[in-house]
Design a protein around this motif. Structure first.
Motif, short mmCIF file in Angstrom:
data_model
loop_
_atom_site.label_atom_id
_atom_site.label_comp_id
_atom_site.label_asym_id
_atom_site.label_seq_id
_atom_site.Cartn_x
_atom_site.Cartn_y
_atom_site.Cartn_z
N GLN A 72 0.84 -1.21 0.00
CA GLN A 72 0.00 0.00 0.00
C GLN A 72 0.87 1.25 0.00
OE1 GLN A 72 -3.51 0.18 2.34
NE2 GLN A 72 -3.35 2.36 2.80
N GLN A 73 1.89 1.29 0.85
CA GLN A 73 2.77 2.45 0.91
C GLN A 73 3.51 2.63 -0.42
OE1 GLN A 73 5.62 2.23 4.09
NE2 GLN A 73 6.58 4.19 3.56
N SER A 74 3.90 1.54 -1.06
CA SER A 74 4.61 1.62 -2.34
C SER A 74 3.73 2.24 -3.42
CB SER A 74 5.06 0.23 -2.77
OG SER A 74 5.98 -0.32 -1.85
N GLU A 77 1.06 4.16 -2.92
CA GLU A 77 0.80 5.56 -2.57
C GLU A 77 1.98 6.45 -2.95
OE1 GLU A 77 -0.08 5.15 1.57
OE2 GLU A 77 -2.24 4.92 1.24
N GLN A 78 3.19 5.90 -2.86
CA GLN A 78 4.39 6.65 -3.28
C GLN A 78 4.35 6.94 -4.77
OE1 GLN A 78 8.08 4.67 -2.36
NE2 GLN A 78 9.29 6.07 -3.60
N VAL A 79 3.91 5.97 -5.58
CA VAL A 79 3.78 6.18 -7.02
C VAL A 79 2.83 7.33 -7.30
CG1 VAL A 79 2.91 5.19 -9.18
CG2 VAL A 79 4.34 3.81 -7.65
N ALA A 86 2.00 9.79 -5.30
CA ALA A 86 2.58 11.06 -4.84
C ALA A 86 3.62 11.58 -5.85
CB ALA A 86 3.23 10.86 -3.47
N GLU A 87 4.44 10.70 -6.39
CA GLU A 87 5.46 11.13 -7.35
C GLU A 87 4.83 11.70 -8.61
OE1 GLU A 87 7.85 7.69 -7.96
OE2 GLU A 87 8.97 7.91 -6.08
N ARG A 120 1.80 12.98 -8.86
CA ARG A 120 1.16 14.26 -8.54
C ARG A 120 2.17 15.40 -8.65
NH1 ARG A 120 -2.25 12.00 -3.39
NH2 ARG A 120 -4.28 11.73 -4.45
N GLN A 166 4.58 -1.64 -8.67
CA GLN A 166 4.76 -0.18 -8.71
C GLN A 166 4.93 0.29 -10.15
OE1 GLN A 166 8.12 0.43 -5.84
NE2 GLN A 166 6.88 2.16 -5.18
N SER A 188 2.55 2.83 -12.19
CA SER A 188 3.16 4.05 -12.72
C SER A 188 2.89 4.19 -14.21
CB SER A 188 4.67 4.05 -12.45
OG SER A 188 5.28 5.20 -12.99
#
Length: 402
Positions: free
Chosen positions: A252-254, A256-258, A260-261, A263, A289, A293
């Motif tokens: 989930q964190q991975s 969400e990082q995609v 955020a990047e 955005r 990921q 992406s």
């Protein structure tokens, strides 16, 4: 003579990887005209062409060999490489750049299976380009060797000998090619990115800061292209999309990082995300990921800018499900059939958006995980949905091979 020339053209056309090689050469060098030419003592003939300049040459077209630099490659057996004609003491007054109007040029010899000269892998552009660096020369040399190897295979097929190169030779060639991309290109790119980050810490003018940011984005884009070509090469040359399967507790964190990047990379777009994943999804977290992406970039590039892109990820009925939805005109069914083909782009979209490998790689990652990829497009919205079993033991999955 014409019969022999037609056979040589047919031999190149029979090599299915030639379009991929020309696309990769154009991406790595930045040259907008790339071709494979058959060069003899008195003729120069195109066997395969990638022309983004409108240069006008098609397969089977010829030039006066005396007006080309491929004649020099034929006679010397060595490459001719020019970064900038106007600054090159040997070629700035040469008749060939003047006739064809180029500033950057590269030509490498292609050998027949018996070691004799077949022709050249060459490219040119009206603008200067950095072609003489070690990474580019190594990559181009490997491409020329790869074409020579394929010619050998075609000859063996014609003579009813061995149908293919041995698996070991093919594997070694593939690994050598991937090593060139992975090391000889990634290493200088890493140095460029590190240098940019160090310079950003220094007191700089607003203009210099802007230049550094453009350099950083360009280097990252090249790095992405290199990764895409490596994945494509593994798939098409027998290596498959490699997976490292494990119990991904932080998926989930991975993801969400995609989000955020992207955005940050596309501040003019709205991205809504609903990600709710349990611990312990068996998959390759890095590849998942990459899948998200690529799907999200595709939605941001092709979707309606005024409408938000919606990302959803969760587990339903034992399946991991990741979907990306964007607004915009519906995609025609005939176009949907083309989406996952390598190097395919919708009409009206520039080559600067990438090589056209993003969705192909998404499909390969889905297949490697034993999952499915679905596209639905109607009523002003398009949704891509990836599904796979969320708890399937790793030892039961296998890397999909192209």
């Amino acid at each position: 003579m014409q019969t022999e020339l037609a056979a040589d053209i047919a031999a190149i056309e029979a090599i299915s990887s030639v379009p991929t090689i020309l696309e990769a050469v154009a991406a790595i060098t930045g040259l907008r005209f790339v071709c494979i030419a058959r060069v003899s003592g008195d003729s120069w003939t195109t066997c395969a062409v990638l022309d983004r300049l409108g240069f006008g040459l098609k397969v089977g077209d010829g030039l006066d060999v005396a007006t080309t630099l491929c004649e020099e490659v034929r006679d010397s057996g060595r490459p001719v490489i020019i970064d900038n004609v106007s600054q090159d003491a040997r070629y700035r007054n040469h008749h060939t750049p003047r006739i064809y109007g180029f500033q950057s040029y590269i030509s490498l010899p292609i050998q027949r299976p018996d070691g004799s000269y077949f022709g050249t892998l060459c490219g040119l552009d009206p603008l200067p380009a950095n072609l003489s660096n070690t990474a580019t020369v190594s990559s181009m040399s490997l491409f020329a060797q790869l074409i020579s190897k394929h010619l050998e295979t075609e000859l063996k097929l014609t003579e009813s000998q061995s149908a293919l190169l041995s698996e070991r030779d093919t594997s070694e060639l593939r690994e050598q090619f991937i090593a060139v991309l992975g090391h000889d290109l990634r290493t200088p790119l890493s140095s460029i990115l590190l240098g940019v980050e160090l310079l950003k810490r220094e007191p700089l003018s607003a203009q210099a800061t802007g230049v550094l940011e453009r350099m950083r984005r360009s280097a990252q884009r090249i790095s992405t292209l290199v990764n895409d070509v490596m994945d494509f090469t593994r798939g098409r040359m027998g290596g498959g999309i490699a997976l490292s399967l494990q119990n991904e507790a932080g998926l989930q964190q991975s993801l969400e990082q995609v989000v955020a990047e992207l955005r940050g990379a596309y501040p003019e777009h709205r991205i809504l995300a609903e990600v709710d994943l349990p611990d312990g999804v068996v998959c390759d977290g890095g590849r998942i990921q990459q899948l998200l992406s690529n799907l999200l970039k595709n939605a941001l590039v092709h979707g309606a800018r005024e409408e938000p892109v919606l990302v959803r990820a969760g587990v339903h009925a034992g399946e991991l499900e990741i979907s990306v939805l964007n607004g915009g005109p519906a995609i025609a069914p005939a176009t949907i059939d083309q989406l996952f083909k390598p190097f395919w782009r919708a009409s009206g979209h520039a080559a600067s958006e990438g090589l056209g490998l993003g969705l192909f790689i998404v499909a390969e990652i889905a297949r490697s995980h034993g999952g499915t990829l679905e596209v639905k497009s109607d009523h002003g919205a398009t949704r891509f949905t990836f599904r796979m079993r969320a708890g399937e033991p790793a030892e039961r999955r296998r890397v999909a091979r192209a």
